[in-house]
Scaffold this active site. Structure first.
Site, PDB file in Angstrom:
ATOM      1  N   HIS A   1       0.804  -1.228   0.000  1.00  0.00           N
ATOM      2  CA  HIS A   1       0.000   0.000   0.000  1.00  0.00           C
ATOM      3  C   HIS A   1       0.833   1.272   0.000  1.00  0.00           C
ATOM      4  CE1 HIS A   1      -4.036  -1.452  -0.103  1.00  0.00           C
ATOM      5  NE2 HIS A   1      -3.931  -2.170   0.993  1.00  0.00           N
TER       6      HIS A   1
ATOM      7  N   ASP B   1      -1.648  -5.513  -3.682  1.00  0.00           N
ATOM      8  CA  ASP B   1      -1.971  -4.234  -3.051  1.00  0.00           C
ATOM      9  C   ASP B   1      -0.689  -3.423  -2.873  1.00  0.00           C
ATOM     10  OD1 ASP B   1      -4.640  -4.773  -3.135  1.00  0.00           O
ATOM     11  OD2 ASP B   1      -5.001  -4.657  -0.967  1.00  0.00           O
TER      12      ASP B   1
ATOM     13  N   ASN C   1      -6.639  -6.472  -4.931  1.00  0.00           N
ATOM     14  CA  ASN C   1      -7.867  -5.765  -5.305  1.00  0.00           C
ATOM     15  C   ASN C   1      -7.612  -4.283  -5.552  1.00  0.00           C
ATOM     16  OD1 ASN C   1      -7.569  -5.901  -2.335  1.00  0.00           O
ATOM     17  ND2 ASN C   1      -9.383  -4.573  -2.326  1.00  0.00           N
ATOM     18  N   HIS C   2      -6.558  -3.713  -4.951  1.00  0.00           N
ATOM     19  CA  HIS C   2      -6.272  -2.298  -5.224  1.00  0.00           C
ATOM     20  C   HIS C   2      -5.647  -2.086  -6.602  1.00  0.00           C
ATOM     21  CE1 HIS C   2      -7.482  -0.056  -1.595  1.00  0.00           C
ATOM     22  NE2 HIS C   2      -7.502  -1.290  -1.102  1.00  0.00           N
TER      23      HIS C   2
HETATM   24 MN   LIG Z   1      -6.537  -6.076  -0.436  1.00  0.00          MN
END
Ligand SMILES: [Mn+2]
Length: 237
Positions: free
Chosen positions: A23, A50, A76-77
């Site tokens: 992230h 991610d 998913n990001h």
């Molecule tokens: Mn995720």
């Protein structure tokens, strides 16, 4: 094997690690790698995806993807970023709420570059180790076995059939929320992220290693050594 699943031979000269959701905290991750004496000449780092959103360094994602020792699956990001750049699916408010401001602020050309770079990542990675095959996906495997999932990826004929698989692989939280310890029978281990935990947890042979390295104060990065399946928690604060 196919474009959705990448396979890596055994690393006979160095160590293999996997890390939880990054992230946009690539600088922090580098200090963690320094903390375990990571040697980019021989060691490899696998990422459960991610890479982007939320943290300060999301724009470094493509630079990291280019590193010869860094291998990531999509999370998913990545899916959110790719969909944001697709004109038919653009939803800036939704993406901003999920940490996408860094991409929303880029030029259309730059956005396209990021979408292409992230879309080139596989959905699953498998790594040979001395004690057997280890699978890596962002959230969970699709179906009861690793081999069955790889087969389903190979038989994808449409965006709908791909989506049926990636809905599970990128988003599913059932195993951790139901505390399902049944594991995956046909591989040594599966490594996943997606759900931030205060400490890493193995459910059967499925290792959940996202300890929120990107979360200020409460989080930290966990590495798992794929040779020993031992965690290495590195405090960076
Ligand atoms: Mn995720």
């Amino acid at each position: 094997m196919n474009a959705f699943v990448h396979h890596y031979e055994r690393n006979t000269t160095g160590r293999d690690f996997a890390v939880g959701d990054i992230h946009g905290c690539f600088r922090l991750l580098q200090t963690v790698l320094d903390g375990v004496g990571f040697n980019p000449e021989v060691d490899r780092l696998f990422s459960v995806g991610d890479l982007v959103d939320r943290g300060p360094d999301s724009e470094m994602a493509l630079e990291w993807i280019d590193k010869p020792w860094f291998h990531a699956v999509q999370g998913n990001h990545e899916d959110l970023a790719i969909r944001y750049v697709n004109p038919g699916q653009r939803d800036a408010a939704h993406y901003a709420m999920n940490g996408g401001a860094w991409l929303i602020g880029k030029t259309p050309h730059e956005q396209q570059d990021y979408a292409l770079g992230l879309a080139a990542l596989p959905y699953a990675i498998e790594v040979e180790t001395a004690d057997g095959l280890i699978g890596i996906v962002h959230a969970d495997i699709c179906g009861p076995t690793w081999g069955g999932m790889v087969q389903r990826f190979a038989e994808v004929k449409s965006s709908n059939s791909l989506k049926a698989i990636t809905n599970m692989v990128l988003w599913c939280r059932d195993r951790i929320s139901l505390e399902d310890h049944s594991g995956v029978p046909d591989v040594r281990a599966v490594i996943v992220g997606h759900t931030p935990l205060s400490s890493p947890a193995a459910l059967g042979n499925v290792y959940h290693i996202d300890t929120g390295g990107w979360l200020p104060r409460s989080g930290h990065f966990t590495l798992i050594d794929l040779g020993t399946l031992k965690y290495q928690s590195v405090e960076t604060a």
